[in-house]
Design a protein around this motif. Structure first.
Motif, short mmCIF file in Angstrom:
data_model
loop_
_atom_site.label_atom_id
_atom_site.label_comp_id
_atom_site.label_asym_id
_atom_site.label_seq_id
_atom_site.Cartn_x
_atom_site.Cartn_y
_atom_site.Cartn_z
N ALA A 96 28.95 1.95 -1.78
CA ALA A 96 27.94 2.13 -2.83
C ALA A 96 27.67 0.79 -3.53
O ALA A 96 28.59 0.07 -3.90
CB ALA A 96 28.42 3.17 -3.84
N GLN A 97 26.40 0.47 -3.69
CA GLN A 97 26.01 -0.82 -4.23
C GLN A 97 26.11 -0.82 -5.77
O GLN A 97 25.95 0.20 -6.41
CB GLN A 97 24.58 -1.17 -3.81
CG GLN A 97 24.37 -1.12 -2.31
CD GLN A 97 22.92 -1.32 -1.95
OE1 GLN A 97 22.39 -2.43 -2.06
NE2 GLN A 97 22.26 -0.25 -1.51
N ALA A 139 19.20 0.76 -6.05
CA ALA A 139 20.36 0.78 -5.16
C ALA A 139 20.92 2.19 -5.02
O ALA A 139 21.33 2.59 -3.92
CB ALA A 139 21.45 -0.16 -5.70
N GLY A 140 20.91 2.96 -6.11
CA GLY A 140 21.39 4.33 -6.04
C GLY A 140 20.53 5.19 -5.12
O GLY A 140 21.04 5.99 -4.33
N LEU A 196 28.11 17.82 3.04
CA LEU A 196 27.28 18.36 1.97
C LEU A 196 27.72 17.83 0.61
O LEU A 196 26.88 17.48 -0.24
CB LEU A 196 27.36 19.89 1.99
CG LEU A 196 26.56 20.63 0.92
CD1 LEU A 196 25.08 20.31 1.03
CD2 LEU A 196 26.78 22.13 1.02
N THR A 197 29.03 17.73 0.40
CA THR A 197 29.54 17.18 -0.85
C THR A 197 29.11 15.73 -1.03
O THR A 197 28.74 15.30 -2.14
CB THR A 197 31.07 17.28 -0.88
OG1 THR A 197 31.46 18.65 -0.73
CG2 THR A 197 31.63 16.74 -2.18
N ALA A 198 29.15 14.96 0.06
CA ALA A 198 28.74 13.56 -0.01
C ALA A 198 27.26 13.43 -0.36
O ALA A 198 26.88 12.58 -1.18
CB ALA A 198 29.03 12.87 1.33
N VAL A 199 26.42 14.28 0.23
CA VAL A 199 24.98 14.24 -0.07
C VAL A 199 24.74 14.58 -1.54
O VAL A 199 23.97 13.91 -2.23
CB VAL A 199 24.21 15.20 0.85
CG1 VAL A 199 22.78 15.35 0.39
CG2 VAL A 199 24.25 14.69 2.29
N VAL A 200 25.40 15.62 -2.02
CA VAL A 200 25.23 16.02 -3.42
C VAL A 200 25.69 14.91 -4.36
O VAL A 200 25.04 14.60 -5.36
CB VAL A 200 25.99 17.33 -3.68
CG1 VAL A 200 25.99 17.67 -5.17
CG2 VAL A 200 25.37 18.48 -2.90
N ALA A 201 26.83 14.29 -4.02
CA ALA A 201 27.35 13.22 -4.87
C ALA A 201 26.41 12.02 -4.89
O ALA A 201 26.12 11.44 -5.95
CB ALA A 201 28.73 12.80 -4.38
N ALA A 202 25.91 11.61 -3.72
CA ALA A 202 25.00 10.47 -3.66
C ALA A 202 23.68 10.75 -4.37
O ALA A 202 23.16 9.89 -5.11
CB ALA A 202 24.75 10.09 -2.19
N GLN A 207 20.20 10.16 -9.27
CA GLN A 207 19.50 10.77 -10.40
C GLN A 207 20.11 10.34 -11.73
O GLN A 207 19.39 10.11 -12.71
CB GLN A 207 19.55 12.28 -10.26
CG GLN A 207 18.74 12.82 -9.08
CD GLN A 207 18.87 14.31 -8.91
OE1 GLN A 207 19.67 14.97 -9.57
NE2 GLN A 207 18.09 14.88 -7.99
N SER A 208 21.43 10.21 -11.77
CA SER A 208 22.08 9.79 -13.02
C SER A 208 21.70 8.35 -13.38
O SER A 208 21.43 8.04 -14.55
CB SER A 208 23.60 9.91 -12.87
OG SER A 208 23.99 11.25 -12.66
N LEU A 209 21.65 7.47 -12.38
CA LEU A 209 21.26 6.09 -12.66
C LEU A 209 19.81 6.01 -13.12
O LEU A 209 19.47 5.22 -14.03
CB LEU A 209 21.45 5.24 -11.39
CG LEU A 209 22.90 4.95 -10.99
CD1 LEU A 209 22.95 4.23 -9.65
CD2 LEU A 209 23.59 4.11 -12.06
#
Length: 244
Positions: A96-97, A139-140, A196-202, A207-209
Motif C-alpha cells: 500500500a502506497q 494512491a488509495g 473478499l476481505t482484502a477488496v473490502v479493506a482496500a 474511501q476513508s482517504l
C-alpha cells in the motif's frame, strides 16, 4: 440343500444299502451302520466348520480391503495454489502506497497532514498538506483497483481448483479421501473470503482517504478565508469631497 444335509443323505443311503449285505464267496463283510452314520455326521460337521471358517476369512479380507480404501489419501491437493493466491493478495496489501495499513502511521498522518489547519502554519505548509492529501487519495484508489484486479485474476484459478476438488470428492474411494476433499473445498472458500476481505479493506481505505481529504480541505478553506479577510489594514471610513 446344504452341504451337511447332502452328506447326511448320502450316509443314510449307504446305511440302507449296507443293511442288506450279500455274502461273498469267501466271507461276510462286517459293517456297523451306527458307527458309519456317526462318522459321516462327524465328517459333515467338520466340513461345515471349515466352510464357516473360510467365509469368516473372506469377510475379514473384505473388511481389510474396505479399511484400506478408507485410509487411502486423496491423490489431488490444491493447498499450494490456494496459498499462492492468498500470498499474492497479501503482498498487494503490504505494498500500500504512502499511508499503509499501520495504526502508528495512520495516527501520525492524521496528526500532521490531516490535522486541523493552524493559524501558525504558513501558506506554503497548507498548500503542501493539501497536495499530500490529494496524492494519498489517488494512491488509495490505485491500490484498491490493484487488489480488485488481483482478486479477479484469482477467479479463474479458483474455478479450476473447485472443479478438480468436486471431481475428486465424487470419485473418492473411502472416507479419508472424501474428508480430505471436503477440507480442501473449505480451504478454497476460506481463500475466497480472504480475497473478499482484502477488496473490502482496500476499498474502505480508499474511501476513508478521500473522505479525510474533503474534511481537511474544508477546514483548510475556512482558515484561508479567515486569513484573506484579516490580511492587511482594515477598512477605515474617510470623508471624500467629490465636487469643488
Amino acid at each position: 440343500m446344504s452341504l451337511l444335509r447332502r452328506v447326511v443323505a448320502a450316509g443314510a443311503i449307504a446305511i440302507v444299502l449296507a443293511g442288506n449285505p450279500k455274502p461273498s464267496s469267501a466271507q461276510w463283510i462286517v459293517f456297523d451302520p451306527n458307527n458309519y452314520a456317526q462318522n459321516v455326521l462327524t465328517a459333515a460337521r467338520a466340513l461345515q466348520q471349515i466352510n464357516n471358517q473360510i467365509m469368516s476369512l473372506q469377510n475379514q479380507a473384505q473388511m481389510l480391503i474396505n479399511q484400506g480404501r478408507n485410509l487411502a489419501t486423496l491423490p489431488f491437493s490444491s493447498v499450494l495454489q490456494l496459498e499462492q493466491s492468498i500470498l499474492r493478495t497479501q503482498q498487494l496489501l503490504g505494498q500500500a502506497q504512502r499511508i499503509a495499513y499501520d495504526i502508528q502511521q495512520i495516527d501520525r498522518a492524521f496528526s500532521t497532514t490531516y490535522a486541523q489547519a493552524s493559524s501558525s502554519s504558513s501558506d506554503q505548509a497548507l498548500v503542501a498538506n493539501a497536495q499530500a492529501r490529494w496524492q494519498n487519495a489517488v494512491a488509495g484508489l490505485q491500490d484498491a483497483m490493484r487488489v480488485q484486479a488481483t482478486v479477479v485474476g484469482n477467479l479463474d484459478t479458483n474455478r479450476t481448483q473447485m472443479s478438480a476438488l468436486v471431481t475428486a470428492s465424487q470419485g473418492a474411494t473411502g472416507a479419508l479421501q472424501a474428508s480430505q476433499a471436503g477440507n480442501q473445498l473449505l480451504g478454497l472458500q476460506a481463500q475466497q473470503l480472504a480475497d473478499l476481505t482484502a477488496v473490502v479493506a482496500a476499498q474502505g481505505r480508499a474511501q476513508s482517504l478521500e473522505s479525510a481529504q474533503r474534511a481537511a480541505a474544508q477546514d483548510q478553506g475556512r482558515e484561508q478565508l479567515r486569513r484573506f479577510l484579516t490580511s492587511g489594514p482594515s477598512y477605515q471610513p474617510t470623508t471624500v469631497q467629490m465636487f469643488h
